[in-house]
Design a protein around this motif. Structure first.
Motif, PDB file in Angstrom:
ATOM      1  N   TYR A  32       0.573  -1.472  -0.172  1.00 33.75           N
ATOM      2  CA  TYR A  32       0.003  -0.398  -0.221  1.00 33.75           C
ATOM      3  C   TYR A  32       0.917   0.483  -0.005  1.00 33.75           C
ATOM      4  CZ  TYR A  32      -3.890  -3.644   0.818  1.00 33.75           C
ATOM      5  OH  TYR A  32      -4.833  -4.153   0.728  1.00 33.75           O
ATOM      6  N   VAL A  33       0.965   2.196  -1.008  1.00 36.89           N
ATOM      7  CA  VAL A  33       1.634   2.939  -1.316  1.00 36.89           C
ATOM      8  C   VAL A  33       0.633   4.104  -0.930  1.00 36.89           C
ATOM      9  CG1 VAL A  33       3.301   4.487  -2.453  1.00 36.89           C
ATOM     10  CG2 VAL A  33       2.766   2.321  -2.955  1.00 36.89           C
ATOM     11  N   LEU A  34       1.115   5.340   0.466  1.00 35.76           N
ATOM     12  CA  LEU A  34       0.530   5.771   0.664  1.00 35.76           C
ATOM     13  C   LEU A  34       1.030   7.491   0.579  1.00 35.76           C
ATOM     14  CD1 LEU A  34       0.013   3.586   2.874  1.00 35.76           C
ATOM     15  CD2 LEU A  34       0.216   5.243   4.980  1.00 35.76           C
ATOM     16  N   ILE A  35       0.115   8.362  -0.150  1.00 36.57           N
ATOM     17  CA  ILE A  35       0.237   9.256  -0.816  1.00 36.57           C
ATOM     18  C   ILE A  35      -0.635  10.659   0.325  1.00 36.57           C
ATOM     19  CG2 ILE A  35      -0.508  10.236  -2.906  1.00 36.57           C
ATOM     20  CD1 ILE A  35       2.346   8.046  -2.973  1.00 36.57           C
ATOM     21  N   ASP A  36      -0.285  11.667   0.228  1.00 38.28           N
ATOM     22  CA  ASP A  36      -1.070  12.656   1.477  1.00 38.28           C
ATOM     23  C   ASP A  36      -1.866  13.128   0.403  1.00 38.28           C
ATOM     24  OD1 ASP A  36      -1.336  14.629   1.968  1.00 38.28           O
ATOM     25  OD2 ASP A  36       0.624  14.505   3.537  1.00 38.28           O
ATOM     26  N   ALA A  37      -2.559  13.172   0.776  1.00 41.06           N
ATOM     27  CA  ALA A  37      -4.215  13.782  -0.420  1.00 41.06           C
ATOM     28  C   ALA A  37      -4.268  15.183  -0.637  1.00 41.06           C
ATOM     29  CB  ALA A  37      -5.366  13.490   0.543  1.00 41.06           C
ATOM     30  N   ARG A  38      -3.454  16.117   0.287  1.00 42.26           N
ATOM     31  CA  ARG A  38      -2.994  17.294  -0.032  1.00 42.26           C
ATOM     32  C   ARG A  38      -2.221  17.959  -1.358  1.00 42.26           C
ATOM     33  NH1 ARG A  38      -1.609  18.980   5.937  1.00 42.26           N
ATOM     34  NH2 ARG A  38       0.688  17.407   5.078  1.00 42.26           N
ATOM     35  N   HIS A  39      -1.542  16.900  -1.129  1.00 49.56           N
ATOM     36  CA  HIS A  39       0.306  17.309  -2.368  1.00 49.56           C
ATOM     37  C   HIS A  39      -0.166  15.980  -3.360  1.00 49.56           C
ATOM     38  CE1 HIS A  39       1.047  19.393   0.514  1.00 49.56           C
ATOM     39  NE2 HIS A  39       1.594  18.498   1.967  1.00 49.56           N
ATOM     40  N   GLY A  40      -0.874  15.277  -3.213  1.00 50.16           N
ATOM     41  CA  GLY A  40      -0.571  13.590  -4.502  1.00 50.16           C
ATOM     42  C   GLY A  40       0.484  13.708  -4.609  1.00 50.16           C
ATOM     43  N   PHE A  41       1.131  12.989  -6.229  1.00 50.06           N
ATOM     44  CA  PHE A  41       2.342  12.536  -6.227  1.00 50.06           C
ATOM     45  C   PHE A  41       3.386  13.368  -6.411  1.00 50.06           C
ATOM     46  CE2 PHE A  41      -0.221   9.192  -8.331  1.00 50.06           C
ATOM     47  CZ  PHE A  41      -0.272   7.954  -7.647  1.00 50.06           C
ATOM     48  N   LYS A  42       4.517  13.226  -5.616  1.00 45.32           N
ATOM     49  CA  LYS A  42       5.448  14.026  -5.225  1.00 45.32           C
ATOM     50  C   LYS A  42       7.134  12.827  -6.235  1.00 45.32           C
ATOM     51  CE  LYS A  42       4.504  17.096  -2.582  1.00 45.32           C
ATOM     52  NZ  LYS A  42       4.699  18.509  -3.343  1.00 45.32           N
ATOM     53  N   GLN A  43       7.708  13.977  -7.127  1.00 43.14           N
ATOM     54  CA  GLN A  43       8.911  12.768  -7.247  1.00 43.14           C
ATOM     55  C   GLN A  43       9.196  11.693  -7.228  1.00 43.14           C
ATOM     56  OE1 GLN A  43       9.658  13.631 -11.012  1.00 43.14           O
ATOM     57  NE2 GLN A  43      10.380  11.334 -10.538  1.00 43.14           N
ATOM     58  N   ALA A  44       9.371  11.656  -5.833  1.00 43.82           N
ATOM     59  CA  ALA A  44       9.887  10.357  -5.018  1.00 43.82           C
ATOM     60  C   ALA A  44       8.987   8.953  -5.315  1.00 43.82           C
ATOM     61  CB  ALA A  44      10.648  10.595  -3.572  1.00 43.82           C
ATOM     62  N   ASP A  45       8.171   9.565  -5.015  1.00 40.80           N
ATOM     63  CA  ASP A  45       6.151   8.543  -4.614  1.00 40.80           C
ATOM     64  C   ASP A  45       6.872   7.994  -6.159  1.00 40.80           C
ATOM     65  OD1 ASP A  45       5.552   9.348  -2.923  1.00 40.80           O
ATOM     66  OD2 ASP A  45       4.557  11.190  -3.737  1.00 40.80           O
ATOM     67  N   LEU A  46       6.864   8.467  -7.328  1.00 41.12           N
ATOM     68  CA  LEU A  46       7.092   8.168  -9.598  1.00 41.12           C
ATOM     69  C   LEU A  46       7.829   7.584  -9.184  1.00 41.12           C
ATOM     70  CD1 LEU A  46       6.105  11.424 -11.036  1.00 41.12           C
ATOM     71  CD2 LEU A  46       4.719   9.904 -10.436  1.00 41.12           C
ATOM     72  N   GLU A  47       8.772   7.487  -8.139  1.00 43.98           N
ATOM     73  CA  GLU A  47      10.272   7.109  -8.464  1.00 43.98           C
ATOM     74  C   GLU A  47      10.399   5.378  -7.578  1.00 43.98           C
ATOM     75  OE1 GLU A  47      12.892   9.014  -6.745  1.00 43.98           O
ATOM     76  OE2 GLU A  47      13.497  10.090  -8.544  1.00 43.98           O
ATOM     77  N   VAL A  48       9.143   5.194  -6.546  1.00 39.11           N
ATOM     78  CA  VAL A  48       8.774   4.273  -6.080  1.00 39.11           C
ATOM     79  C   VAL A  48       7.723   3.614  -6.355  1.00 39.11           C
ATOM     80  CG1 VAL A  48       7.445   2.950  -4.169  1.00 39.11           C
ATOM     81  CG2 VAL A  48       9.425   5.085  -4.194  1.00 39.11           C
ATOM     82  N   LEU A  49       6.819   3.493  -7.282  1.00 42.25           N
ATOM     83  CA  LEU A  49       6.039   3.031  -8.360  1.00 42.25           C
ATOM     84  C   LEU A  49       6.731   2.583  -9.044  1.00 42.25           C
ATOM     85  CD1 LEU A  49       2.567   5.716  -8.617  1.00 42.25           C
ATOM     86  CD2 LEU A  49       3.323   3.889  -6.727  1.00 42.25           C
ATOM     87  N   LYS A  50       7.599   3.372  -9.750  1.00 40.51           N
ATOM     88  CA  LYS A  50       8.475   2.788 -10.794  1.00 40.51           C
ATOM     89  C   LYS A  50       9.129   1.292 -10.526  1.00 40.51           C
ATOM     90  CE  LYS A  50       9.321   6.856 -13.799  1.00 40.51           C
ATOM     91  NZ  LYS A  50      10.237   7.789 -13.909  1.00 40.51           N
ATOM     92  N   ALA A  51      10.118   0.877  -9.648  1.00 43.38           N
ATOM     93  CA  ALA A  51      10.482  -0.168  -8.765  1.00 43.38           C
ATOM     94  C   ALA A  51       9.371  -0.731  -8.666  1.00 43.38           C
ATOM     95  CB  ALA A  51      11.105   0.431  -7.445  1.00 43.38           C
ATOM     96  N   LEU A  52       8.420  -0.670  -8.399  1.00 45.29           N
ATOM     97  CA  LEU A  52       7.714  -1.457  -7.375  1.00 45.29           C
ATOM     98  C   LEU A  52       6.935  -1.708  -9.472  1.00 45.29           C
ATOM     99  CD1 LEU A  52       5.025   0.266  -4.965  1.00 45.29           C
ATOM    100  CD2 LEU A  52       6.878  -1.769  -4.972  1.00 45.29           C
ATOM    101  N   ASP A  53       6.553  -1.621  -9.837  1.00 45.76           N
ATOM    102  CA  ASP A  53       6.251  -2.135 -11.494  1.00 45.76           C
ATOM    103  C   ASP A  53       7.362  -2.630 -12.222  1.00 45.76           C
ATOM    104  OD1 ASP A  53       4.420  -0.400 -12.185  1.00 45.76           O
ATOM    105  OD2 ASP A  53       5.107   1.008 -12.353  1.00 45.76           O
ATOM    106  N   LYS A  54       8.663  -2.608 -12.208  1.00 47.08           N
ATOM    107  CA  LYS A  54       9.729  -2.960 -12.084  1.00 47.08           C
ATOM    108  C   LYS A  54      10.004  -4.701 -11.558  1.00 47.08           C
ATOM    109  CE  LYS A  54      14.700  -3.078 -12.993  1.00 47.08           C
ATOM    110  NZ  LYS A  54      16.351  -2.158 -12.482  1.00 47.08           N
ATOM    111  N   SER A  55       9.515  -4.951 -10.302  1.00 51.80           N
ATOM    112  CA  SER A  55       9.387  -6.342  -9.383  1.00 51.80           C
ATOM    113  C   SER A  55       8.902  -6.462  -9.416  1.00 51.80           C
ATOM    114  CB  SER A  55       9.643  -5.245  -7.938  1.00 51.80           C
ATOM    115  OG  SER A  55      11.103  -4.498  -7.458  1.00 51.80           O
TER     116      SER A  55
END
Length: 217
Positions: free
Chosen positions: A127-150
């Motif tokens: 479960y990837v937690l994202i602050d609803a006030r701010h949405g995706f940050k660059q660090a989040d997007l990098e983690v999503l890419k790593a999860l996709d790759k894995s």
């Protein structure tokens, strides 16, 4: 999924998380992970997104997971175990992004996270937690890419939803759904939660009960 089926899952989730939850294991390195058993779900997110608060709200225990006003306090993989025979463990992962720790320490956490994600057969979902006030940050997007790759299944959970106006929250949910359509390992449903108000907790518990059922088939 019918309304009756949803209601049944929500009630099963309520019962599961009303049971006894306790700290089980802390792993500072991949070599010290506990033996695999049952099903694990992990919580990932930036250091100040509220992972520990969410785990406490899910289990109804104010001090199960350690919370801190200092981002980056969780420096290990922290495992929590549910009621006997439930077969579910929760894993609080070190926060990524900003952390009040030396860069070498942050690098070690990052390596631990990636190794855990890529080699844990008992891990059913992140479960990837994202602050609803701010949405995706660059660090989040990098983690999503790593999860996709894995090829690790993951679902986005918006936190601190009580601090966003209803219309803005709905827009954030929709924007998140659109962004996730580009990520092959992402579960399409976005959950909005608040550890403070309890919003979305029933749905998140139900999602885990559904996962448990799927793993047992």
């Amino acid at each position: 999924m019918t309304v009756d089926a949803d209601a049944k899952l929500i009630e099963q989730g309520r019962k599961l998380f009303a049971g006894e939850w306790q700290f089980f294991w802390a792993s500072p390195s991949i070599e010290t992970l506990p033996p695999m058993a049952g099903m694990e779900v992990a919580f990932a997110g930036r250091s100040n997104v509220g992972k520990s608060s969410l785990i406490n709200a899910l289990t109804g225990r104010n001090a199960l997971a350690r919370t801190s006003h200092t981002p980056g306090r969780t420096q290990e993989l922290i495992f929590f175990e549910g009621p006997d025979r439930a077969g579910l463990r929760l894993v609080d992962m070190p926060g990524y992004g900003y952390a009040s720790a030396p860069k070498s320490k942050v690098a070690a956490w990052t390596e631990l996270i990636h190794k855990f994600l890529s080699g844990r057969a008992s891990l059913a979902r992140v479960y990837v937690l994202i602050d609803a006030r701010h949405g995706f940050k660059q660090a989040d997007l990098e983690v999503l890419k790593a999860l996709d790759k894995s090829a690790v299944s993951y679902q986005v959970v918006l936190t601190k939803a009580d601090q966003v106006k209803a219309a803005e929250l709905q827009a954030q949910i929709e924007a998140t759904r659109v962004a996730l359509a580009k990520h092959p390992a992402a579960f399409p449903q976005v959950l909005a939660t608040s550890a403070r108000s309890g919003a979305g907790m029933a749905e998140l518990r139900a999602a885990m009960v559904r996962l448990l059922g799927e793993r047992r088939r």
